[in-house]
Design a protein around this motif. Structure first.
Motif, short mmCIF file in Angstrom:
data_model
loop_
_atom_site.label_atom_id
_atom_site.label_comp_id
_atom_site.label_asym_id
_atom_site.label_seq_id
_atom_site.Cartn_x
_atom_site.Cartn_y
_atom_site.Cartn_z
N GLU A 72 0.84 -1.21 0.00
CA GLU A 72 0.00 0.00 0.00
C GLU A 72 0.87 1.25 0.00
N GLN A 73 1.97 1.18 0.74
CA GLN A 73 2.87 2.35 0.81
C GLN A 73 3.56 2.59 -0.53
N GLU A 74 3.97 1.52 -1.17
CA GLU A 74 4.60 1.68 -2.48
C GLU A 74 3.63 2.29 -3.48
N TYR B 172 3.04 5.91 -2.96
CA TYR B 172 4.17 6.72 -3.44
C TYR B 172 4.16 6.80 -4.97
N ILE C 79 11.52 2.73 -7.17
CA ILE C 79 11.26 3.46 -5.92
C ILE C 79 11.86 2.76 -4.72
N GLY C 80 12.51 1.64 -4.96
CA GLY C 80 13.07 0.89 -3.83
C GLY C 80 14.55 0.65 -3.98
N LYS C 81 14.87 -0.57 -4.22
CA LYS C 81 16.25 -1.03 -4.17
C LYS C 81 17.21 -0.24 -5.08
N LEU D 96 17.07 2.84 -5.90
CA LEU D 96 17.26 4.20 -5.38
C LEU D 96 17.04 5.30 -6.42
N GLU E 248 15.30 8.64 -5.54
CA GLU E 248 15.94 9.61 -4.66
C GLU E 248 16.13 10.94 -5.38
N ASP F 108 27.86 11.88 -5.42
CA ASP F 108 26.77 11.74 -4.45
C ASP F 108 26.92 10.39 -3.73
N PRO F 109 26.91 10.40 -2.40
CA PRO F 109 27.16 9.14 -1.68
C PRO F 109 26.10 8.07 -1.90
N ARG F 110 25.00 8.48 -2.49
CA ARG F 110 23.95 7.47 -2.76
C ARG F 110 24.21 6.70 -4.04
N VAL G 275 25.96 4.14 -5.26
CA VAL G 275 26.73 2.99 -4.77
C VAL G 275 26.30 1.75 -5.56
#
Lengths: 382, 474
Positions: free
Chosen positions: A32-34, A37, A249-251, A253, A256, A344-346, A348
């Motif tokens: 539901e949250q996904e 979003y 929207i998840g793994k 990233l 972001e 950007d540190p994200r 990765v």
């Protein structure tokens, strides 16, 4: 009457059922949250920049802008000739050969993908990849460095850049006065071609820029398959694209930075993409050139992902020419070096599988909206 | 030697029984005293009133016997704790079956930053709601699955939400005295896991008892914590429940160091100087060797009140450098309160509250970026920041011989943050019910059900049904 043993058995069975229960999923995939979003990505939540005032006048203004957009006559001299392979527009020194649509190709969502892994070629090679223009009307800042926050201001760059139109404000104004005077006078405070002061010439330039911006704001697309999916059409996109949305929207990233209805946060990031390409400078300081702030060194504006499948090549210098390449780039955490600024540190390594890369590509392909109204993509009669 | 220890233990117990027997009121004057007959007397049927008095007297005695038995049990426990001067070798195996709702994990990402607006630039995927240890399925505190909890690298079970059997541990507990004052003890566990099997040395310490007259025990090595009370019965053989409470992660760890425990009258005091904290939950590799020059000091003070069979009230605290980083000024502290009512009228109670903080450390770059609201860095990047509060209450009832139903209520409120890497925001309560059946003195079976409830974020299926069968040789 229910016996005590039965009550106990019922309690035990309930516990087992609760401990074995799966999660409620929308379309057998999203929590539901996904889903909540994902709904924030719906394009119909946005209003494009609107021309204020009388609708008919706005239409006329857009049409005037369209003519200016497709008109090469105010372009300056070519400095990089057509070599038969680079998609150039003429010989060195020729003028009036390049127009906005030379790089912003209407057949390809107004992006330039003449060459893979290359920058754009106007009157010369640009140092960055020319972005598409569709749905530009929804954005808050423009060009890779975000230098402009009004669409009409962007003309200044295109007009005067030695690599784009290599022209001048005066030449642009002269063309309006020579070729579009009647149209101009019908839309703005009339001017006489005989007595034109510097102040009036400046106003003519600004009005011409406004006309082009008004035209560009008409370059909006229809809902993409993903928008239709969010609106309730469960068959609008394939299963792989749905899985890709979940990864997006998840793994992976992605959201972001690629957030909101335009899949762009209107902020600036160093994604760690190496400067490469025959015509890309060794160093491109990006947003720093606008702000002078060291923290902005090497940052570029997040591009929209709408129609992304149609706007190759990708990245600020066209470093990647396919979506698969781009996903692979992020999959392994970007390039190790060769870029400016602090990554950007994200960015990765993402531990994505090959299948998941395919799912993400399928999802990105589902973001291509219906083509822009042909009224606006057709070259008008000059 | 074993016989000597058994004899000493028997003397202690006998003393306790004798002392307690002195407190027994005199039986009623008439009807119950036993007089040895010199010659056969023809049986006379007692009057109903007489019979009632006899029954009443017998019931009183039975009650007292029950009280004494429980006091013996309490004393036995104390002897076990304070006088480990004996040799033992116990092999045990703990096997279980569990099923956990959903994907077996106790956390979910805050997709879209919906519930934690102050996420400090941590990507939504790495902002985690719930509690990664809310789905523990055995006494070791291993969760069924860690799900997206990428910051914890050791997903030892990784069940993916599938019900399964598991050998929780194959253990070997050893102990041996060396002379009259020194003993060594250890606990080693083999953990067969889906990945590589693991061997864990849970305990390895030398105990020194300076005098038989003073109840003082000094231990050195890999020792038990002194914080709270849950650590005292945390291994599968001793634990009433199958799983630890939510706060055991802060108090049940077994660090390297020196510990002293003394008992006098109603007071019991413990203190330890260790090379690290007593945390068991790790969001980074557990630094077995202290990462800082300074030790951690922890202590516990307990008062026994004469309520029922004894009510223990305790307070504990710890302070020291934060684990996992080298700066001595980056510290952490912890305090807690505990309560334990020894079995009274067949009911035992146990409750704890803890609160603590790891200060964490932020680089100058991250601090500057935070001030500019820039996404390129986040606080607590040099050392994680942690604040936590947690509590639980556990009640058990001796329904009949060997049957011990229990219920536990847990609560935890914590925020754990390390740079861009992760942000856990846990606000959870959970209710656990279960039954512990002592089939024989060497076989214990437990079944437990836990309902998890998230106070922040989405509700998701993560209830736990787990079992444990512990068979030991002693």
């Amino acid at each position: 009457m229910i016996g005590w043993r039965r009550v106990r058995a019922l309690v035990v069975l309930s516990a087992i059922a609760a401990a074995c229960s799966g999660e409620q999923r929308i379309d057998d995939l999203f929590t539901e949250q996904e889903w909540a979003y994902l709904e924030t990505f719906r394009l119909d939540q946005l209003d494009p920049i609107r021309c204020t005032g009388d609708t008919r006048r706005c239409d006329e203004l857009a049409r005037f802008g369209q003519r200016l957009f497709f008109d090469p006559s105010y372009a300056g001299p070519i400095t990089v000739a057509n070599d038969g392979a680079n998609g150039g527009f003429g010989a060195i020194g020729e003028t009036g050969k390049v127009s906005c649509d030379s790089c912003h190709d209407p057949a390809h969502y107004f992006a330039d993908h003449r060459l893979a892994n290359a920058q754009s070629l106007g009157t010369a090679w640009t140092k960055r990849n020319v972005p598409g223009l569709v749905d530009l009307a929804y954005r808050e800042s423009f060009i890779w460095s975000g230098k402009y926050d009004r669409l009409e201001d962007v003309l200044d760059l295109a007009l005067t850049s030695p690599a784009a139109l290599n022209s001048t404000h005066d030449r642009f104004v002269d063309v309006i006065l020579e070729r579009y005077l009647a149209t101009y006078n019908a839309l703005f405070v009339p001017v006489s071609p005989v007595m034109v002061s510097a102040e009036i010439r400046k106003q003519i330039y600004l009005n011409g820029a406004l006309a082009i911006a008004t035209y560009e704001s008409r370059l909006v697309s229809g809902p993409a398959p993903f928008d239709r999916y969010l609106a309730g059409d469960k068959h609008a996109i394939e299963r792989a694209a749905k899985r890709g949305a979940q990864l997006f929207i998840g793994k992976a990233l992605c959201s972001e930075c690629h957030d909101g209805p335009l899949f762009a946060d209107d902020r600036f990031h160093v994604t760690g993409v190496e400067q490469r390409g025959d015509h890309a400078p060794a160093i491109d300081r990006g947003r720093f050139d606008v702000t002078g702030d060291p923290i902005d060194e090497g940052r570029f504006r997040t591009p929209t992902l709408r129609h992304i499948a149609e706007t190759a090549p990708y990245m600020h210098a066209g470093q990647h020419d396919s979506l698969g390449e781009v996903i692979e780039f992020y999959r392994w955490g970007g390039d190790a070096g060769g870029f400016t600024g602090r990554k950007d540190p994200r960015i990765v390594p993402l531990e994505l599988t090959d299948d998941q890369v395919g799912d993400l590509v399928a999802f990105l392909r589902s973001l291509t909206g219906a083509p822009v109204d042909p009224t606006w993509t057709t070259k008008p009669r000059m | 030697m074993r016989a000597v220890l058994a004899a000493a233990f028997a003397v202690l117990i006998t003393r306790a029984v004798t002392a307690s027997a002195e407190d027994i009121p005199e039986p009623p004057a008439a009807g119950v005293e036993e007089v040895a007959p010199t010659e056969p007397i023809a049986p006379v049927a007692p009057a109903p009133e007489e019979l009632a008095r006899r029954i009443e007297a017998l019931e009183e005695r039975a009650d007292h016997v029950g009280v004494l038995e429980r006091r013996i049990a309490t004393l036995h426990e104390r002897v076990q704790t304070l006088l480990p001067m004996r040799r033992f070798l116990t092999v045990f195996v703990d096997i279980g079956w569990f099923s956990v709702g959903g994907n077996g994990a106790g956390v979910r990402s805050d997709i879209g930053h919906r519930y934690v607006p102050d996420h400090e630039n941590v990507p939504a995927e790495w902002v985690l709601l719930g509690d990664p240890l809310s789905t523990t399925i055995n006494s070791l505190g291993e969760p069924a699955d860690l799900g997206v909890a990428r910051a914890i690298e050791d997903d030892s079970i990784d069940s993916g939400g599938h019900p399964t059997f598991l050998v929780n541990a194959l253990g070997l507990a050893i102990g041996k005295s060396i002379g009259d004052h020194v003993a060594v003890a250890g606990l080693v566990e083999l953990l067969p896991r889906p990945g590589p099997d693991r061997v864990v040395v849970e305990l390895a310490h030398v105990d020194y008892r300076p005098s038989q007259e003073v109840e003082l025990l000094v231990s050195a090595g890999k020792i038990d914590s002194v914080l709270g009370i849950e650590y005292r019965a945390q291994d599968a053989r001793d634990r009433v429940t199958v799983t630890p409470s939510l706060l055991c992660r802060y108090t049940c760890g077994r660090p390297y160091g020196v510990r002293a425990r003394a008992h006098r009258g109603s007071f019991d005091a413990s203190a330890a100087l260790t090379g690290g904290d007593t945390f068991e939950e790790r969001f980074e590799a557990d630094p077995r060797i202290a990462s800082s020059r300074l030790p951690t000091l922890s202590a516990h003070l307990q008062l026994m009140l004469p309520l029922g069979n004894g009510l223990e009230l305790g307070v504990s605290g710890a302070i020291g450098p934060q684990d996992g980083q080298s700066a001595t000024h980056v510290h952490q502290w912890h305090y807690g309160f505990d309560l334990r009512l020894h079995e009274t009228r067949d009911v035992s109670l146990q409750a704890e509250f803890v609160q603590g903080r790891q200060q964490g450390s932020t680089s100058g770059f991250a601090r500057a970026a935070a001030e500019m609201d820039d996404v390129i860095a986040s606080r607590c990047d040099l050392a994680p920041c942690l604040t936590y509060k947690a509590a639980y209450a556990l009640a058990s009832w001796r329904a009949r011989t060997g049957m011990l139903p229990y219920a536990r209520l847990d609560w935890r409120d914590a925020r754990h943050h390390r740079g861009i890497d992760f942000l856990y925001v846990s606000r959870v309560v959970r209710a656990t019910v279960g039954i512990n059946v002592e089939v024989t003195s060497r076989v214990i079976a437990k079944v437990e059900y836990t309902n998890n409830h998230e106070l922040l974020g989405p509700q998701f299926p993560n209830d736990v049904l787990t079992t444990s069968l512990v068979v030991s040789t002693d």
